[in-house]
Write an enzyme that holds these catalytic residues in place. Structure first.
Site, PDB file in Angstrom:
ATOM      1  N   GLY A 133      -2.015   8.774  -1.335  1.00  0.00           N
ATOM      2  CA  GLY A 133      -2.056   7.347  -1.646  1.00  0.00           C
ATOM      3  C   GLY A 133      -2.862   7.088  -2.895  1.00  0.00           C
ATOM      4  NE  ARG A 134      -0.516   1.658  -5.686  1.00  0.00           N
ATOM      5  CZ  ARG A 134       0.247   1.378  -4.622  1.00  0.00           C
ATOM      6  NH1 ARG A 134       0.802   2.371  -3.956  1.00  0.00           N
ATOM      7  NH2 ARG A 134       0.446   0.139  -4.239  1.00  0.00           N
ATOM      8  N   GLY A 161       0.798  -1.205   0.000  1.00  0.00           N
ATOM      9  CA  GLY A 161       0.000   0.000   0.000  1.00  0.00           C
ATOM     10  C   GLY A 161       0.832   1.256   0.000  1.00  0.00           C
ATOM     11  CB  CYS A 162       1.238   4.071  -1.523  1.00  0.00           C
ATOM     12  SG  CYS A 162       2.005   5.685  -1.642  1.00  0.00           S
ATOM     13  N   GLY A 163      -0.502   4.647   1.695  1.00  0.00           N
ATOM     14  CA  GLY A 163      -1.483   5.559   2.266  1.00  0.00           C
ATOM     15  C   GLY A 163      -2.902   5.042   2.209  1.00  0.00           C
TER      16      GLY A 163
END
Length: 257
Positions: free
Chosen positions: A161-162, A97-99
């Site tokens: 985050g995407r 993940g990213c955020g």
């Protein structure tokens, strides 16, 4: 969405004291019918759209009509939904993940995308160009962009985050474009297509996702089973098609992939 901070910049032996733009990150705790559901770290804009899109992509609601009320005050979001038992789920695993918030992946209940949408390479490139024109990204280098494209005006959202940006784009369409046909839409994103990105697209019924980044093995596995076309590493004339290649029309005039 941007705050300014003092910073020291070094370049070899050169040193400068400067004011630097930094993208803002804030927590948002989501309560469903009085029960804590999740806390997300997001960019502060479009919070109602994020909550709506996130509950939809997590299959807590089947549409905006199932949100009976939504109040957002400070870092708290309080939603009353028609079917609160859907929000009582096992502890969800931490995935790539990213955020974003991790999705609980039950591969036995993967959705099926019902769409005959096809796009061509020029449409994919144009979508990627459209989401790359972010002033915030140019200033800070700290956000992802996601675009939801169809016959009308695209919805382009930025977030730290995407996953958050994708939820916000889906939520924006649910709130502001009633009747939007996700099966006639495609997604472009700046970050990699991981398993939860693939699952969110599949749950929404979005048949195509285009990225300038990579994908993952589990994302491809999900895509093969749901009918999602994943196109990655779209940079210049190059791209890679990982699943459902029939959804991308590859013939071009006087050009090659």
């Amino acid at each position: 969405m941007i705050k300014e901070y003092e910073c020291i910049k070094l370049d070899g032996i050169s040193r400068k004291d400067e004011i630097c733009p930094v993208v803002e990150e804030t927590p948002l705790s989501i309560f469903i019918n009085g029960r804590h559901f999740a806390t997300a770290m997001i960019s502060p804009e479009l919070r109602a759209e994020f909550v709506t899109g996130h509950l939809f992509s997590e299959r807590i609601i089947s549409g905006k009509h199932e949100i009976e009320s939504l109040e957002i005050e400070g870092n708290l979001a309080r939603a009353i939904i028609a079917h609160p038992l859907r929000a009582i789920v096992p502890r969800r695993p931490i995935v790539s993940g990213c955020g974003g918030i991790a999705s609980f992946l039950d591969e036995s209940k993967l959705p099926a995308i019902n769409s005959d949408l096809r796009i061509d390479v020029d449409q994919a490139r144009a979508a990627m160009s459209a989401i790359s024109l972010s002033d915030i990204h140019i200033a800070t280098g700290g956000v992802h962009s996601v675009g939801l494209f169809s016959d009308g005006e695209p919805v382009i959202i930025e977030d730290i985050g995407r996953h958050n940006a994708l939820d916000k784009a889906i939520g924006y369409a649910l709130i502001h474009r009633p009747g939007h046909s996700f099966d006639k839409s495609y997604i472009a994103c700046t970050g990699r297509v991981s398993s939860d990105m693939a699952l969110k697209c599949s749950v929404a019924g979005i048949p195509i996702v285009v990225s300038r980044g990579a994908t993952t093995s589990l994302a491809i596995s999900i895509a093969e089973r749901t009918g999602l076309c994943i196109i990655g590493f779209l940079r210049g004339k190059r791209l890679s098609i990982y699943s459902q290649s029939q959804r991308l029309h590859c013939e071009q005039k006087n050009d090659e992939i």
